[in-house]
Design an enzyme around this catalytic site. Structure first.
Site, mmCIF file in Angstrom:
data_model
loop_
_atom_site.group_PDB
_atom_site.id
_atom_site.type_symbol
_atom_site.label_atom_id
_atom_site.label_comp_id
_atom_site.label_asym_id
_atom_site.label_seq_id
_atom_site.Cartn_x
_atom_site.Cartn_y
_atom_site.Cartn_z
ATOM 1 N N ALA A 14 0.799 -1.231 0.000
ATOM 2 C CA ALA A 14 0.000 0.000 0.000
ATOM 3 C C ALA A 14 0.829 1.277 0.000
ATOM 4 O O ALA A 14 0.273 2.367 0.089
ATOM 5 C CB ALA A 14 -0.935 0.002 1.213
ATOM 6 N N SER A 15 2.145 1.166 -0.114
ATOM 7 C CA SER A 15 2.973 2.373 0.013
ATOM 8 C C SER A 15 3.019 3.210 -1.262
ATOM 9 O O SER A 15 3.197 4.427 -1.197
ATOM 10 C CB SER A 15 4.396 1.992 0.436
ATOM 11 O OG SER A 15 4.995 1.136 -0.513
ATOM 12 N N ILE A 18 -0.610 1.338 -7.301
ATOM 13 C CA ILE A 18 -1.979 0.844 -7.238
ATOM 14 C C ILE A 18 -2.422 0.640 -5.791
ATOM 15 O O ILE A 18 -3.555 0.961 -5.425
ATOM 16 C CB ILE A 18 -2.107 -0.472 -8.038
ATOM 17 C CG1 ILE A 18 -1.883 -0.208 -9.537
ATOM 18 C CG2 ILE A 18 -3.473 -1.119 -7.810
ATOM 19 C CD1 ILE A 18 -1.736 -1.469 -10.372
ATOM 20 N N GLU A 44 2.182 6.176 6.163
ATOM 21 C CA GLU A 44 1.901 7.114 7.253
ATOM 22 C C GLU A 44 1.587 8.506 6.690
ATOM 23 O O GLU A 44 0.670 9.188 7.169
ATOM 24 C CB GLU A 44 3.090 7.183 8.208
ATOM 25 C CG GLU A 44 3.244 5.910 9.042
ATOM 26 C CD GLU A 44 4.535 5.867 9.837
ATOM 27 O OE1 GLU A 44 5.423 6.705 9.561
ATOM 28 O OE2 GLU A 44 4.664 5.003 10.722
ATOM 29 N N ASP A 65 6.871 -7.614 5.976
ATOM 30 C CA ASP A 65 7.611 -8.178 4.853
ATOM 31 C C ASP A 65 6.836 -9.402 4.377
ATOM 32 O O ASP A 65 6.805 -10.437 5.034
ATOM 33 C CB ASP A 65 9.021 -8.578 5.297
ATOM 34 C CG ASP A 65 9.837 -9.200 4.168
ATOM 35 O OD1 ASP A 65 9.303 -9.366 3.047
ATOM 36 O OD2 ASP A 65 11.011 -9.541 4.418
ATOM 37 N N TYR A 161 8.131 -13.505 -14.338
ATOM 38 C CA TYR A 161 7.061 -12.703 -13.733
ATOM 39 C C TYR A 161 5.708 -13.118 -14.303
ATOM 40 O O TYR A 161 4.731 -13.299 -13.561
ATOM 41 C CB TYR A 161 7.318 -11.216 -14.006
ATOM 42 C CG TYR A 161 6.151 -10.313 -13.706
ATOM 43 C CD1 TYR A 161 5.822 -9.965 -12.397
ATOM 44 C CD2 TYR A 161 5.365 -9.788 -14.738
ATOM 45 C CE1 TYR A 161 4.747 -9.135 -12.121
ATOM 46 C CE2 TYR A 161 4.294 -8.954 -14.468
ATOM 47 C CZ TYR A 161 3.992 -8.631 -13.166
ATOM 48 O OH TYR A 161 2.925 -7.811 -12.905
ATOM 49 N N LYS A 165 2.121 -14.575 -12.600
ATOM 50 C CA LYS A 165 0.805 -13.967 -12.795
ATOM 51 C C LYS A 165 -0.185 -14.949 -13.417
ATOM 52 O O LYS A 165 -1.393 -14.873 -13.148
ATOM 53 C CB LYS A 165 0.932 -12.685 -13.634
ATOM 54 C CG LYS A 165 1.612 -11.546 -12.883
ATOM 55 C CD LYS A 165 0.840 -11.199 -11.604
ATOM 56 C CE LYS A 165 1.411 -10.011 -10.862
ATOM 57 N NZ LYS A 165 0.608 -9.635 -9.684
ATOM 58 N N VAL A 196 0.386 0.205 -16.555
ATOM 59 C CA VAL A 196 -0.027 1.217 -15.572
ATOM 60 C C VAL A 196 1.196 2.049 -15.214
ATOM 61 O O VAL A 196 2.255 1.503 -14.915
ATOM 62 C CB VAL A 196 -0.594 0.572 -14.291
ATOM 63 C CG1 VAL A 196 -1.159 1.651 -13.367
ATOM 64 C CG2 VAL A 196 -1.660 -0.459 -14.629
ATOM 65 N N THR A 198 3.315 3.491 -12.934
ATOM 66 C CA THR A 198 3.674 3.447 -11.518
ATOM 67 C C THR A 198 5.201 3.348 -11.433
ATOM 68 O O THR A 198 5.900 3.600 -12.414
ATOM 69 C CB THR A 198 3.046 2.221 -10.823
ATOM 70 O OG1 THR A 198 3.581 1.030 -11.418
ATOM 71 C CG2 THR A 198 1.529 2.221 -10.969
#
Length: 255
Positions: A14-15, A18, A44, A65, A161, A165, A196, A198
């Protein structure tokens, strides 16, 4: 989304990207969101921004982690103690290393499996356990997948990768089938974006930032907020509707 107000969602990774966009969107909708990552500084900061914006929900940062099962289990224990449990599990965390099949390093392959496949599976199992303990029959498990889980592009950088997926595609359908066998109304969905914009490409090509930048300059890419909108769309579907796989691409993306 009204029925989700005050309920608990876990968003992994979540840092940034997406995950951060999804956490923000769910807080805006009034959910209590546990956002986890290895480094919580950005979460935060995002939590403070959500509070300043007057959003009706709350973002709770949690350091975890995801390549370490003990840390995942400790996180779920903490969520149980502090928030009773998880109603929505967003398995967003994922990573890629440029490790081709014929010349890649085992360490990179193992890290992708640990995060992209095993962590997702462990979080799903623990989230389901949390729902069952509390007789939650309308929970939702959402896996942030990729178009790389549906086709293989001719680039050795992402072949392993892509295999992880493809695993997410199979796991999501397997989860759906097992939920049906359990006679529960808990739903499972996978969202599969194409390109995307990011930090993903910059982490994949960390030794060649120009190559990473070129990925996003090639077309008008999806934004992280587009995927977050897909998450809220899936969550807002009527309780009798099972959305299996949402595939999203930039209009200009060929495959």
């Amino acid at each position: 989304m009204e029925r989700w107000k005050g309920r608990v969602a876990l968003v992994t990774g979540a840092s940034v990207g997406i995950g951060a966009a999804t956490a923000r969107a769910l807080v805006q909708q009034g959910m209590r969101v546990v956002g986890c990552a290895r480094n919580v500084d950005k979460i935060e900061k995002l939590a403070a921004e959500c509070q300043s914006a007057g959003y009706s929900g709350t973002l709770i940062p949690y350091k975890c982690d995801l390549s370490n099962e003990e840390e995942i289990l400790s996180m779920f224990s903490a969520i149980k103690m502090q928030h009773k449990g998880v109603d929505v599990c967003i398995n967003n965390a994922g990573l890629a290393h440029s490790e081709p099949l014929l010349s890649g390093k085992t360490e990179g392959w193992r890290n992708m499996i640990d995060v992209n496949v095993l962590a997702l599976s462990i979080c799903t199992r623990e989230a389901y356990k949390s729902m069952k303990e509390r007789n939650v029959d309308d929970g939702h498990i959402i896996n942030i997948n990729s178009m790389s889980g549906h086709r293989v592009v001719p680039s050795g950088d992402v072949h392993f990768y892509s295999a992880t997926k493809y695993a997410v595609t199979a796991l999501t359908e397997g989860i759906r089938q097992e939920l049906r066998e359990a006679n529960t109304h808990i739903r499972a969905t996978c969202i599969s974006p194409g390109l995307v914009e990011t930090e993903f490409a910059f982490r994949l090509h960390n030794s060649d930032p120009q190559k990473a930048a070129a990925v996003y300059e090639s077309m008008k890419c999806l934004k992280a907020e587009d995927i977050a909108s897909a998450v809220t769309f899936v969550l807002s579907a009527p309780a009798h509707v099972q959305i299996g796989d949402v595939q999203m691409r930039p209009v200009e993306q060929v495959s």
